[in-house]
Design an enzyme around this catalytic site. Structure first.
Site, short mmCIF file in Angstrom:
data_model
loop_
_atom_site.label_atom_id
_atom_site.label_comp_id
_atom_site.label_asym_id
_atom_site.label_seq_id
_atom_site.Cartn_x
_atom_site.Cartn_y
_atom_site.Cartn_z
CB ALA A 138 -0.93 0.01 1.21
CG ASP A 139 2.92 4.89 -1.56
OD1 ASP A 139 3.91 4.70 -0.81
OD2 ASP A 139 2.68 5.98 -2.09
CB THR A 140 -1.29 6.79 1.90
OG1 THR A 140 -1.89 5.52 2.16
CG2 THR A 140 -2.30 7.89 2.12
#
Length: 182
Positions: free
Chosen positions: A54-56
């Site tokens: 995941a990456d935000t």
């Protein structure tokens, strides 16, 4: 951790992928690419497990805010977000064996209008130094946020409903997710 909330047994492995958003103009492209890179870089060591990456990022005024590198940069980011609405994008990738699924979630967040003194005080807590947009809604940064439109867990960094649906599509039924049976 969010995995504790669900009761899932999770092994956290750092991918080593550099979270570089330079060169990306479209926020969903950035988060989808980085989340896929993170998941794929770890997946070869865990063939029989679901591997999640995941990456935000935070998106405002046509540009991407990643993680600040200093209190001063965090303060500048907070000034830009102050009293305004921005979007939080999280890319999520799931690898199971040879199969890769990638998706993303978008949530709109509105900050309260605060004094620069208050924003600096928050920046100086250093809570936001390892977070996109320089704040953590799940901690002291909750006091920055006036409104969240969309998935709250996306703002925390992992859109749980989207992840659950992806895992279901890859063969882990929802009823087994609740029972924590793989």
């Amino acid at each position: 951790m969010l995995a504790d909330l669900l009761g899932w047994e999770v092994l956290f492995v750092t991918s080593g992928v550099e979270e570089d958003v330079n060169g990306f103009r479209i926020p969903e492209d950035a988060v989808r690419h980085l989340s896929a890179q993170k998941a794929m870089s770890v997946a070869s060591s865990y063939d029989d497990l679901f591997v999640i990456g995941a990456d935000t990022i935070v998106y405002i005024n046509g540009h991407i805010l990643g993680k600040p590198s200093s209190v001063e940069e965090a303060f500048e980011m907070l000034l830009e977000l102050n009293g305004r609405t921005h979007e939080v994008y999280t890319g999520i990738a799931v690898v199971k064996g040879e199969i890769l699924r990638v998706d993303h979630e978008v949530t709109r967040v509105t900050f309260r209008n605060m004094s620069p003194k208050a924003l600096l005080a928050y920046a100086e807590t250093k809570e936001g130094l390892d977070k996109a947009g320089a704040y953590g809604v799940q901690g002291k940064g909750a006091l920055l946020v006036e409104r969240v439109e969309g998935c709250f867990y996306n703002v925390v960094g992992l859109p749980l409903a989207k992840l659950s649906a992806m895992l279901q599509d890859l063969g882990w039924p929802l009823e087994d997710q609740w029972r924590c049976v793989r």
